[in-house]
Motif scaffolding. Structure first.
Motif, mmCIF file in Angstrom:
data_model
loop_
_atom_site.group_PDB
_atom_site.id
_atom_site.type_symbol
_atom_site.label_atom_id
_atom_site.label_comp_id
_atom_site.label_asym_id
_atom_site.label_seq_id
_atom_site.Cartn_x
_atom_site.Cartn_y
_atom_site.Cartn_z
ATOM 1 N N THR A 96 0.830 -1.207 0.000
ATOM 2 C CA THR A 96 0.000 0.000 0.000
ATOM 3 C C THR A 96 0.863 1.256 0.000
ATOM 4 O O THR A 96 0.620 2.199 -0.768
ATOM 5 C CB THR A 96 -0.924 0.005 1.226
ATOM 6 N N ALA A 97 1.884 1.279 0.856
ATOM 7 C CA ALA A 97 2.753 2.457 0.963
ATOM 8 C C ALA A 97 3.549 2.688 -0.320
ATOM 9 O O ALA A 97 3.672 3.821 -0.797
ATOM 10 C CB ALA A 97 3.692 2.294 2.155
ATOM 11 N N ILE A 98 4.099 1.615 -0.902
ATOM 12 C CA ILE A 98 4.923 1.751 -2.112
ATOM 13 C C ILE A 98 4.088 2.229 -3.288
ATOM 14 O O ILE A 98 4.476 3.152 -4.016
ATOM 15 C CB ILE A 98 5.611 0.405 -2.447
ATOM 16 N N LEU A 99 2.923 1.612 -3.486
ATOM 17 C CA LEU A 99 2.073 2.006 -4.612
ATOM 18 C C LEU A 99 1.586 3.439 -4.455
ATOM 19 O O LEU A 99 1.566 4.212 -5.429
ATOM 20 C CB LEU A 99 0.882 1.045 -4.720
ATOM 21 N N CYS A 100 1.223 3.827 -3.249
ATOM 22 C CA CYS A 100 0.768 5.198 -2.986
ATOM 23 C C CYS A 100 1.870 6.199 -3.333
ATOM 24 O O CYS A 100 1.628 7.191 -4.040
ATOM 25 C CB CYS A 100 0.356 5.341 -1.521
ATOM 26 N N CYS A 101 3.099 5.948 -2.867
ATOM 27 C CA CYS A 101 4.217 6.864 -3.143
ATOM 28 C C CYS A 101 4.544 6.897 -4.626
ATOM 29 O O CYS A 101 4.830 7.965 -5.186
ATOM 30 C CB CYS A 101 5.444 6.448 -2.330
ATOM 31 N N ASN A 102 4.525 5.730 -5.282
ATOM 32 C CA ASN A 102 4.805 5.688 -6.716
ATOM 33 C C ASN A 102 3.814 6.534 -7.505
ATOM 34 O O ASN A 102 4.190 7.290 -8.405
ATOM 35 C CB ASN A 102 4.757 4.238 -7.216
ATOM 36 N N MET A 103 2.530 6.398 -7.169
ATOM 37 C CA MET A 103 1.499 7.136 -7.909
ATOM 38 C C MET A 103 1.600 8.638 -7.658
ATOM 39 O O MET A 103 1.394 9.441 -8.571
ATOM 40 C CB MET A 103 0.115 6.611 -7.525
ATOM 41 N N ALA A 104 1.918 9.024 -6.436
ATOM 42 C CA ALA A 104 2.059 10.448 -6.126
ATOM 43 C C ALA A 104 3.305 11.034 -6.796
ATOM 44 O O ALA A 104 3.257 12.112 -7.393
ATOM 45 C CB ALA A 104 2.128 10.644 -4.614
ATOM 46 N N GLU A 105 4.426 10.311 -6.719
ATOM 47 C CA GLU A 105 5.674 10.817 -7.311
ATOM 48 C C GLU A 105 5.608 10.863 -8.829
ATOM 49 O O GLU A 105 6.078 11.818 -9.459
ATOM 50 C CB GLU A 105 6.847 9.932 -6.882
ATOM 51 N N ASN A 106 5.025 9.828 -9.443
ATOM 52 C CA ASN A 106 4.935 9.806 -10.898
ATOM 53 C C ASN A 106 4.001 10.890 -11.423
ATOM 54 O O ASN A 106 4.191 11.413 -12.523
ATOM 55 C CB ASN A 106 4.449 8.432 -11.378
ATOM 56 N N ALA A 107 2.978 11.239 -10.623
ATOM 57 C CA ALA A 107 2.014 12.254 -11.058
ATOM 58 C C ALA A 107 2.664 13.625 -11.195
ATOM 59 O O ALA A 107 2.259 14.426 -12.046
ATOM 60 C CB ALA A 107 0.853 12.323 -10.061
ATOM 61 N N LYS A 108 3.693 13.902 -10.372
ATOM 62 C CA LYS A 108 4.301 15.249 -10.408
ATOM 63 C C LYS A 108 5.077 15.485 -11.701
ATOM 64 O O LYS A 108 5.337 16.628 -12.073
ATOM 65 C CB LYS A 108 5.224 15.430 -9.204
ATOM 66 N N ARG A 109 5.428 14.397 -12.411
ATOM 67 C CA ARG A 109 6.192 14.536 -13.652
ATOM 68 C C ARG A 109 5.288 14.808 -14.855
ATOM 69 O O ARG A 109 5.777 15.027 -15.959
ATOM 70 C CB ARG A 109 7.010 13.269 -13.909
ATOM 71 N N LEU A 110 3.984 14.734 -14.651
ATOM 72 C CA LEU A 110 3.039 14.886 -15.756
ATOM 73 C C LEU A 110 2.665 16.346 -15.955
ATOM 74 O O LEU A 110 2.458 17.087 -14.996
ATOM 75 C CB LEU A 110 1.770 14.071 -15.479
ATOM 76 N N ASN A 111 2.546 16.722 -17.190
ATOM 77 C CA ASN A 111 2.092 18.071 -17.527
ATOM 78 C C ASN A 111 0.566 18.051 -17.710
ATOM 79 O O ASN A 111 0.033 18.392 -18.771
ATOM 80 C CB ASN A 111 2.794 18.552 -18.796
ATOM 81 N N VAL A 112 -0.104 17.612 -16.629
ATOM 82 C CA VAL A 112 -1.564 17.457 -16.631
ATOM 83 C C VAL A 112 -2.087 18.080 -15.343
ATOM 84 O O VAL A 112 -1.485 17.893 -14.281
ATOM 85 C CB VAL A 112 -1.980 15.963 -16.703
ATOM 86 N N PRO A 113 -3.186 18.834 -15.389
ATOM 87 C CA PRO A 113 -3.734 19.423 -14.153
ATOM 88 C C PRO A 113 -4.020 18.355 -13.097
ATOM 89 O O PRO A 113 -4.476 17.250 -13.411
ATOM 90 C CB PRO A 113 -5.029 20.096 -14.625
ATOM 91 N N CYS A 114 -3.742 18.698 -11.845
ATOM 92 C CA CYS A 114 -3.923 17.738 -10.746
ATOM 93 C C CYS A 114 -5.361 17.225 -10.657
ATOM 94 O O CYS A 114 -5.593 16.047 -10.370
ATOM 95 C CB CYS A 114 -3.532 18.393 -9.418
ATOM 96 N N SER A 115 -6.335 18.105 -10.911
ATOM 97 C CA SER A 115 -7.733 17.695 -10.828
ATOM 98 C C SER A 115 -8.047 16.619 -11.863
ATOM 99 O O SER A 115 -8.836 15.699 -11.605
ATOM 100 C CB SER A 115 -8.651 18.899 -11.025
ATOM 101 N N HIS A 116 -7.403 16.699 -13.041
ATOM 102 C CA HIS A 116 -7.603 15.690 -14.075
ATOM 103 C C HIS A 116 -6.951 14.370 -13.670
ATOM 104 O O HIS A 116 -7.519 13.292 -13.895
ATOM 105 C CB HIS A 116 -7.024 16.170 -15.410
ATOM 106 N N ILE A 117 -5.750 14.455 -13.088
ATOM 107 C CA ILE A 117 -5.049 13.237 -12.653
ATOM 108 C C ILE A 117 -5.884 12.479 -11.623
ATOM 109 O O ILE A 117 -6.041 11.254 -11.704
ATOM 110 C CB ILE A 117 -3.665 13.587 -12.064
ATOM 111 N N VAL A 118 -6.446 13.216 -10.663
ATOM 112 C CA VAL A 118 -7.237 12.586 -9.600
ATOM 113 C C VAL A 118 -8.446 11.873 -10.193
ATOM 114 O O VAL A 118 -8.757 10.718 -9.831
ATOM 115 C CB VAL A 118 -7.674 13.648 -8.564
ATOM 116 N N LYS A 119 -9.145 12.523 -11.124
ATOM 117 C CA LYS A 119 -10.332 11.910 -11.739
ATOM 118 C C LYS A 119 -9.971 10.674 -12.558
ATOM 119 O O LYS A 119 -10.657 9.644 -12.497
ATOM 120 C CB LYS A 119 -11.036 12.932 -12.630
ATOM 121 N N ILE A 120 -8.873 10.771 -13.305
ATOM 122 C CA ILE A 120 -8.468 9.632 -14.151
ATOM 123 C C ILE A 120 -7.981 8.476 -13.283
ATOM 124 O O ILE A 120 -8.306 7.306 -13.550
ATOM 125 C CB ILE A 120 -7.385 10.074 -15.158
#
Length: 573
Positions: A96-120
């Motif tokens: 749970t901890a590893i997957l959570c951190c991976n998803m949060a860290e990988n999201a910061k590299r995306l040029n996509v609005p945070c609200s869109h990332i959360v919905k997707i």
């Protein structure tokens, strides 16, 4: 003297966004710690605080995260979320901890609005849940209770942790013991209000692992100061009467709360309480009680009186032992000694004996045959080893209880994660315009986030590898395979790879592989992925279906909280 008045300090408001360097560093460090502990070959951690205390050696999420001190509020949020999952399911905390951190860290590299990332992310999580809960799921296995093979595999996967320091033979032996103990607590008589019994665990340090055993009934440790001269062999076999007290019998005056006591001159509340205790003691002797058990403390004079009357006494048992004792003996817990004890409050056991494990002596309460209560005696060579073994056996029991409710398992060894990544990657290519409109994003944004989601699952699976080996995924089943370190890339992989990480499939001439996490991996997969057959090998790596399903949801939902966070407000007063 007036106390010093200090003006209130303004709250500290800082960016909680993933672009924060402090948060990024904290996430990366935390992920590195938990990743290094993950899986059967994970590395151990020594935890020691700066002001003294015990040194803890562990790779277990409950012990690791429960004793890890963090200062950043977002990290506290993640740890609290993971520990909440662990408190309910006793397993998959590191995943749970590893997957959570991976998803949060990988999201910061995306040029996509945070609200869109959360919905997707939420949409893709629903795709995973729908797939895992469907009959078409290819990484889900039905547990067959008529065959112990899959049950043993499930228990063995939970038991096989590095800190336990078990050999393969010892891990097999403990797995079979846990399964045997679990069968003990299943009632033999099936009724409308059936409930499982209790499995108690007694850790013994300094003994061989193979000295571990399962005993029907309950063990109560006998200390040297409590040793008795009563001859147990003279007790009535088959019906040994027992009284179970949950109230303190120390003779202290009852707390009056916010009220006050009015005591007449010459009256001693302590003497009166002791007199009442001795009155109860005389009734116990008159009622021919053989054994008195107390959750709390019994007054030394009452102890001495009862033992002189050939009544065995054991106190300071603790609250954890009360429910199993009541279930084992059929007694009713006695919560007051100021009233006469009704005859139906007493319970009984079939027999008593004194057993010894290492340097410890125990009173063994042997139940009648239909009582689903047992004790698992766990032995290991070191204190750290036996403590970890106790934790993993508690996790295994929790997993088995969940299997009774929902007889399913998912493939372990990272194969479920790579399989889900393959499935989500495939589904993301067929997203409809209607779905994109609901999510409020473009198709390119959806594809980018979906690739990030899949990469996070794949990276979590590859975290199981700690020795530099290369990870692969096969194109037919979407399972994880691991090659030996430094294997040349031109190698014939059908010869270099023996079996997938979960052990379900072996190499065949018609299989092909791609490097896990490569851009060509998902596009090379054959869809739909094949379902496993009905015949399984003797040794599979299996994870609890219920645990993995909840862990996946907690990881993604917690990552979404972190991604969507804008500010952190800290009260410094």
């Amino acid at each position: 003297m007036m106390s010093c008045i200090v003006p209130k300090v303004a709250s500290l408001c800082s960016s909680g966004h993933l672009n924060s360097d402090v948060l990024c560093q904290a996430l990366s460090t935390f992920r590195g710690i938990v990743e290094s502990c993950y899986g059967p070959f994970g590395r151990l951690k020594l935890i020691h605080n700066a002001v003294g205390g015990y040194v803890i050696t562990t790779s277990q999420s409950s012990a690791l995260l429960g004793n890890l001190s963090v200062s950043h509020p977002v990290m506290k949020l993640i740890i609290a979320s993971v520990l909440n999952h662990v408190s309910r399911f006793n397993d998959s905390g590191l995943f749970t901890a590893i997957l959570c951190c991976n998803m949060a860290e990988n999201a910061k590299r995306l040029n996509v609005p945070c609200s869109h990332i959360v919905k997707i992310y939420k949409h893709l999580l629903n795709i995973c849940i729908d797939y895992l809960t469907s009959e078409e799921c290819s990484c889900r296995i039905q547990i067959d209770f008529s065959n112990c093979k899959t049950l043993l595999s499930l228990v063995h996967t939970v038991i096989n942790k590095p800190t336990c320091m078990l050999t393969t033979k010892e891990a097999d032996y403990i797995s079979s013991l846990v399964l045997k103990a679990f069968f003990y607590i299943i009632p033999s008589v099936i009724g409308d209000n059936i409930s499982l019994g209790k499995m108690l665990i007694v850790p013994i340090e300094g003994q061989c692992v193979t000295d571990s055993c399962v005993l029907s009934g309950i063990l109560i440790e006998i200390f040297a100061s409590q040793s008795t001269t009563i001859d147990i062999t003279k007790l009535t076999f088959g019906c040994i009467k027992i009284a179970v007290f949950v109230v303190s019998m120390s003779g202290d005056v009852v707390d009056s709360g916010n009220g006050t006591w009015e005591v007449a001159s010459g009256f001693s509340p302590e003497d009166e309480s002791l007199a009442q205790l001795l009155k109860v003691g005389r009734q116990l002797v008159c009622d021919q009680v053989h054994l008195v058990l107390c959750q709390k403390v019994i007054h030394p004079i009452l102890k001495q009186y009862l033992r002189e009357q050939q009544v065995m006494v054991e106190d300071r048992l603790g609250i954890a032992l009360m429910e199993p004792l009541i279930q084992l003996t059929g007694a009713q817990s006695i919560s007051s000694y100021y009233h006469s004890i009704p005859p139906d409050c007493y319970g009984n056991v079939k027999n008593l004996s004194v057993v010894k494990f290492g340097s410890k002596r125990f009173l063994h309460l042997i139940p009648h045959e239909n009582k689903p209560v047992c004790t698992l005696v766990l032995c290991n060579r070191t204190e750290a080893g036996v403590n970890e073994l106790k934790l993993v056996c508690q996790s295994a029991e929790c997993v088995m209880r969940l299997v009774i409710k929902e007889p399913l398992a998912v493939l372990g060894g990272g194969c479920t994660e790579t399989h889900l990544a393959a499935y989500v990657g495939y589904k993301s290519h067929s997203v409809t315009n209607n779905e994109l409109a609901k999510l409020g994003c473009s198709q390119s944004e959806f594809r980018i986030v979906a690739d990030c989601f899949c990469h996070s699952l794949e990276h979590t699976a590859s975290s199981l590898e700690h020795d530099g080996a290369e990870n692969f995924v096969d194109t037919r089943y979407g399972h994880r395979w691991s090659a030996l370190p430094n294997t040349p890339l031109h190698t014939d992989w059908s010869e270099a790879l023996s079996s997938c990480a979960c052990g379900l499939y072996t190499t065949r001439q018609d299989l092909s592989w791609t490097v896990l996490g490569s851009r060509t991996a998902n596009s090379s997969l054959e869809m739909p992925l094949k379902k496993p057959g009905e015949c399984f090998s003797d040794r599979l790596a299996l994870d609890s279906y219920s645990v993995k399903l909840n862990a996946l949801q907690v990881a993604v939902e917690t990552a979404n909280l972190v991604i969507d966070l804008q500010y952190v407000i800290q009260d410094r007063n």
